[in-house]
Design an enzyme around this catalytic site. Structure first.
Site, short mmCIF file in Angstrom:
data_model
loop_
_atom_site.label_atom_id
_atom_site.label_comp_id
_atom_site.label_asym_id
_atom_site.label_seq_id
_atom_site.Cartn_x
_atom_site.Cartn_y
_atom_site.Cartn_z
N SER A 161 -29.99 -9.71 -13.34
CA SER A 161 -29.22 -10.71 -14.08
C SER A 161 -28.44 -10.08 -15.23
O SER A 161 -28.93 -9.16 -15.89
CB SER A 161 -30.19 -11.77 -14.65
N TYR B 254 -22.10 -12.97 -15.25
CA TYR B 254 -21.53 -14.16 -15.88
C TYR B 254 -20.26 -13.67 -16.56
O TYR B 254 -20.27 -12.64 -17.25
CB TYR B 254 -22.50 -14.74 -16.93
N THR C 210 -21.78 -15.38 -10.41
CA THR C 210 -22.35 -16.74 -10.44
C THR C 210 -21.25 -17.73 -10.79
O THR C 210 -20.58 -17.60 -11.82
CB THR C 210 -23.50 -16.81 -11.45
N LYS D 261 -21.90 -16.39 -5.72
CA LYS D 261 -23.21 -17.04 -5.66
C LYS D 261 -23.14 -18.42 -6.31
O LYS D 261 -22.63 -18.56 -7.43
CB LYS D 261 -24.26 -16.20 -6.40
N HIS E 272 -28.64 -22.89 -7.59
CA HIS E 272 -29.18 -22.32 -8.84
C HIS E 272 -30.63 -22.76 -9.06
O HIS E 272 -31.05 -23.01 -10.18
CB HIS E 272 -28.32 -22.76 -10.03
C1 LAC Z 1 -30.76 -19.87 -15.78
C2 LAC Z 1 -29.56 -19.00 -15.95
C3 LAC Z 1 -29.70 -17.97 -17.00
O1 LAC Z 1 -30.85 -20.52 -14.72
O2 LAC Z 1 -29.19 -18.42 -14.71
O3 LAC Z 1 -31.56 -19.96 -16.70
#
Ligand code: LAC
Length: 344
Positions: A125, A148, A174, A250, A274
């Site tokens: 991430s 991001y 994302t 994604k 997500h």
């Molecule tokens: C979350 C983000 C940071 O779902 O992807 O917390």
């Protein structure tokens, strides 16, 4: 004013707990609930609003039945496949998740070691507590980098360049979080990163700190202030212009968006809601992956569309793989041009 649960410091102990007989992720989650601070557990476990999609991500698996074949000689079984040219032992990748040091002191280093030991990819991430260079240095398998896009495009370009220089194998953009989903547990806890933990990759740009706001979630405030909600399809060309790595989109749940992603240059698509953390009442990942409209577009090809969300046990992986996916993987195949092994 409501007394907030104080966050205990990230577990100082190693992540390598003594041997416990866990047989699936649901049991692992029960262990986590017992060991983590309420704020850390709630952050990892929560979904948006009423958590309907969070629950349906798992419930969808009960709607998939396996009409198995018999007497087909299964003495030689091989789950291995390739993802964007990287061989993996099984069609399961480690999805990008943030802030692993909320769970234990080794954080993302523990995760990347486990992914390598399992013979699969770790998707790191952007919001890692460990600098990406340390994670790739500790990796024994492929590492993809989840991105991001910040309003500060120069800072974004800098971290893209670092990930490429550190040997990451793909860029996972994302696209379903222009603003953060409303995770009511984080709001109640006024989620914040405890002292000593930061968004390690963004410290050089001055965006490392997540502080406690007066109300709401500190992460929601961070995302709202710093991430770029203006992102649109034209930005895939921008991203491809600043990286030689394959670009994966994604966070798609619609067939037309998946097709748009490839039309705009994506090398693969991750079907994902997500983890139900963004827009409550979005379709369960498995339903999005296997919906009739999408399946009607299914033809064998060499591109891929992994999916993410609701997979706590091998039984569920098998169901996903039954969605007319490639025989050896749960990578979902669309009628797209072959994925180039090395992007132009
Ligand atoms: C979350 C983000 C940071 O779902 O992807 O917390």
């Amino acid at each position: 004013m409501r007394q907030l649960p104080e966050h205990q410091p990230a577990a100082a102990a190693s992540c390598y707990a003594s041997r416990v007989d866990l047989i699936n992720l649901l049991e692992l989650e029960a262990q986590a609930r017992a060991k983590l601070s309420p704020m850390a557990y709630d952050y990892y476990a929560s979904g948006a609003h009423d958590e309907l999609t969070l629950r349906d991500n798992m419930g969808a698996f009960a709607r998939v039945l396996l009409h198995y074949r018999v007497l087909v000689d299964v003495s030689a079984r091989d789950l291995s496949t390739t993802v964007l040219g990287h061989r993996v032992s099984m069609p399961v990748l480690v999805a990008p998740t943030a802030f692993h040091k909320l769970a234990c002191a080794d954080g993302e280093l523990a995760t990347v070691r486990a992914a390598g030991a399992a013979g699969t990819v770790m998707t790191l991430s952007s919001l890692s507590n460990t600098p990406l260079e340390e994670v790739t240095a500790a990796a024994t398998g492929p590492v993809f980098f989840q991105l991001y896009v910040y309003k500060d495009r120069k800072a974004t370009e800098a971290v893209v360049a670092r990930a490429e220089a550190a040997g990451c194998g793909a860029r996972v953009l994302t696209v379903d979080a222009p603003y953060l989903g409303r995770r009511e547990r984080d709001v109640r806890n006024r989620f914040v990163l405890p002292a000593g933990l930061e968004v390690a990759n963004m410290i050089p740009a001055g965006y490392g700190a997540i502080t406690r706001p007066t109300a709401d979630s500190g992460l929601a405030a961070y995302v709202s202030e710093l991430l770029d909600p203006s992102l649109s399809w034209k930005d895939l060309a921008w991203l491809r212009s600043i990286t030689r790595l394959p670009v994966v989109v994604k966070g798609v749940v619609r067939p037309d968006d998946a097709r748009r992603a490839v039309d705009h240059g994506a090398h693969a698509v991750v079907v994902s809601n997500h983890g139900g953390r963004q827009l409550d009442t979005s379709p369960a990942t498995l339903d999005a992956l296997g919906s009739r409209r999408s399946r009607s577009a299914l033809v064998p090809s060499s591109s891929g569309a992994p999916s993410s969300g609701g997979w706590p046990s091998p039984g569920r992986w098998g169901r996903a793989a039954s969605w007319r996916c490639c025989a050896k993987s749960s990578i979902w195949r669309w009628p797209w041009p072959a994925v180039r092994a090395s992007p132009t």
